[in-house]
Design a protein around this motif. Structure first.
Motif, mmCIF file in Angstrom:
data_model
loop_
_atom_site.group_PDB
_atom_site.id
_atom_site.type_symbol
_atom_site.label_atom_id
_atom_site.label_comp_id
_atom_site.label_asym_id
_atom_site.label_seq_id
_atom_site.Cartn_x
_atom_site.Cartn_y
_atom_site.Cartn_z
ATOM 1 N N MET A 1 -2.413 3.257 -11.019
ATOM 2 C CA MET A 1 -1.443 3.054 -9.887
ATOM 3 C C MET A 1 -0.726 2.258 -8.998
ATOM 4 O O MET A 1 -1.652 1.324 -9.208
ATOM 5 C CB MET A 1 -2.384 3.721 -8.738
ATOM 6 C CG MET A 1 -1.456 4.788 -7.431
ATOM 7 S SD MET A 1 -2.840 5.521 -6.135
ATOM 8 C CE MET A 1 -3.058 6.984 -7.040
ATOM 9 N N ALA A 5 2.308 3.586 -4.185
ATOM 10 C CA ALA A 5 1.886 4.946 -4.496
ATOM 11 C C ALA A 5 0.224 4.650 -3.556
ATOM 12 O O ALA A 5 -0.123 5.152 -2.681
ATOM 13 C CB ALA A 5 1.534 5.326 -5.736
ATOM 14 N N THR A 6 -0.213 3.258 -3.348
ATOM 15 C CA THR A 6 -2.094 2.794 -2.646
ATOM 16 C C THR A 6 -1.693 3.305 -1.490
ATOM 17 O O THR A 6 -1.843 4.150 -0.453
ATOM 18 C CB THR A 6 -2.367 1.922 -3.915
ATOM 19 O OG1 THR A 6 -2.402 1.677 -5.000
ATOM 20 C CG2 THR A 6 -3.205 1.891 -2.707
ATOM 21 N N GLN A 8 0.914 4.220 0.259
ATOM 22 C CA GLN A 8 1.386 5.809 0.585
ATOM 23 C C GLN A 8 0.491 6.506 1.158
ATOM 24 O O GLN A 8 0.286 7.474 2.076
ATOM 25 C CB GLN A 8 2.808 6.046 -0.450
ATOM 26 C CG GLN A 8 3.820 5.268 -0.369
ATOM 27 C CD GLN A 8 5.451 6.024 -1.178
ATOM 28 O OE1 GLN A 8 4.607 6.860 -2.197
ATOM 29 N NE2 GLN A 8 6.317 5.949 -0.835
ATOM 30 N N ASP A 9 -0.158 6.761 0.116
ATOM 31 C CA ASP A 9 -1.320 7.059 -0.611
ATOM 32 C C ASP A 9 -2.234 6.494 1.145
ATOM 33 O O ASP A 9 -3.401 7.772 1.860
ATOM 34 C CB ASP A 9 -2.598 7.164 -1.218
ATOM 35 C CG ASP A 9 -3.965 8.000 -0.682
ATOM 36 O OD1 ASP A 9 -4.020 9.146 -0.960
ATOM 37 O OD2 ASP A 9 -4.587 7.366 -1.725
ATOM 38 N N SER A 12 -0.839 8.238 4.031
ATOM 39 C CA SER A 12 -1.247 9.423 4.324
ATOM 40 C C SER A 12 -2.472 9.857 5.191
ATOM 41 O O SER A 12 -2.610 10.559 5.838
ATOM 42 C CB SER A 12 -0.985 10.603 3.186
ATOM 43 O OG SER A 12 -1.073 11.621 2.911
ATOM 44 N N ARG A 13 -3.397 9.064 4.472
ATOM 45 C CA ARG A 13 -4.927 9.941 4.868
ATOM 46 C C ARG A 13 -5.251 9.397 6.810
ATOM 47 O O ARG A 13 -5.891 10.079 6.987
ATOM 48 C CB ARG A 13 -5.950 8.637 3.665
ATOM 49 C CG ARG A 13 -5.879 9.359 2.505
ATOM 50 C CD ARG A 13 -6.464 8.421 1.603
ATOM 51 N NE ARG A 13 -8.219 8.252 2.383
ATOM 52 C CZ ARG A 13 -8.891 7.566 1.558
ATOM 53 N NH1 ARG A 13 -8.739 6.195 0.691
ATOM 54 N NH2 ARG A 13 -10.237 7.769 2.113
#
Length: 348
Positions: A1, A5-6, A8-9, A12-13
């Motif tokens: 990943m 992306a990490t 953004q994740d 989001s969390r």
């Protein structure tokens, strides 16, 4: 990943917890704006220190630990927010004087949508709504900061004593002791209870419709019929507050008569009905913001009218129109000529 992306994740969390954390910080601090600042600080600290988070607790618990520390740091300044009723006695209308106090003095209103879960168990939602009422949050301000945190975590959010002990890096016995002391303090000045208003039942809707008609028509006889005999009217940032039919009506027919011809727009604040109060514009074209009016209802009558006058802060926070046309519809202010400067003296 990928690293993007990490990131953004993680964002989001973290964002999934923003609203509940804002509700927690609001109860701790009594200020909608300070609560948002505290949560933003929490998010930044979490993002910067995520590599140190080893998953020994849930992400939610970790965020609450950070948020608690942020709030405790903010409360170390010693400021305790209050309502006018916490600071002075009611004033007879004949002796009424408008004395403003600094913004940091006052308990602030908050939009429900910023602090209450959008989807939750109805029973849990009822508890959360009950515990953002102005009277309840004002009562919390009497507690020392750590007792305040313990009571909110245990009684409002239903955390186990062991979970709170871990969050505060203390013992279960210490948590239980703090909770007992907090309950005793609240019992000494138990916050007044108000009617639940989610959703409004038919009688409450009729009551509020009658209130709007009476206020917009400036019909004091009709208004009096809707108020409890010991109803209160407060107007932060002024420390003046009035109690009882005679003094409230006396004020509204005296100094407050400038509000004749106003319009009210329905909203919600602190789990209770509220209105955006618009005053006839100085240029004669429609209506401009005057107050955010938070209404408290007890046993089918209005027990409290809390008019928050700093509309430059409250109306954007509540996503309220900056101007109404003559027919009461929102106006796109960008299309309007520049307004005249509002007078310094601002009355409800």
């Amino acid at each position: 990943m990928s690293e993007l992306a990490t990131t953004q994740d993680l964002d989001s969390r973290l964002e999934q917890h923003r609203r509940e954390l804002t509700g927690y910080c609001y109860r701790m601090l009594g200020s909608a704006f300070e609560a948002e600042d505290a949560v933003q600080d929490t998010m930044v600290r979490a993002w910067r220190n995520f590599e140190k988070f080893e998953g020994r607790s849930s992400l939610r618990s970790w965020l609450y630990r950070i948020a608690t520390n942020v709030c405790l740091d903010m409360l170390n300044a010693g400021n305790r927010r209050a309502r006018p009723m916490d600071l002075t006695s009611p004033t007879p209308v004949a002796q009424a004087q408008l004395n403003a106090r600094p913004e940091v003095t006052w308990l602030e209103p908050v939009p429900d949508g910023r602090v209450l879960p959008s989807v939750a168990d109805p029973a849990e939602t009822a508890v959360e709504r009950e515990t953002i009422r102005l009277a309840f949050v004002a009562a919390l301000q009497h507690l020392p900061p750590k007792q305040r945190a313990v009571l909110i975590l245990r009684e409002v959010l239903a955390w186990k004593a062991s979970e709170v002990a871990e969050l505060l890096s203390t013992t279960v016995a210490s948590v239980n002791s703090a909770l007992q002391r907090a309950r005793a303090t609240l019992a000494e000045s138990e916050p007044s209870s108000t009617d639940a208003a989610d959703p409004l039942d038919e009688e409450q809707k009729k009551l509020l419709d009658r209130y709007v008609a009476a206020f917009e028509g400036y019909d004091m006889q009709a208004l009096t019929a809707l108020l409890h005999e010991d109803a209160t009217l407060s107007m932060p940032p002024y420390d003046l507050w009035l109690q009882g039919h005679d003094d409230i009506v006396g004020w509204m027919l005296g100094v407050g008569a400038v509000c004749r011809g106003s319009r009210l727009v329905s909203t919600v604040a602190n789990g209770t009905p509220a209105f955006a109060h618009y005053h006839p514009a100085e240029d004669g074209e429609g209506f401009t913001p005057w107050a955010l009016m938070v209404i408290e209802i007890v046993d089918g009558r209005i027990s409290g009218i809390n008019s928050f006058l700093d509309t430059e802060r409250w109306f954007p926070l509540f996503d309220l129109p900056a101007r109404l046309a003559k027919d009461g519809t929102p106006v796109d202010v960008a299309e309007q000529p520049a307004e005249q400067t509002a007078p310094e003296t601002h009355l409800p």
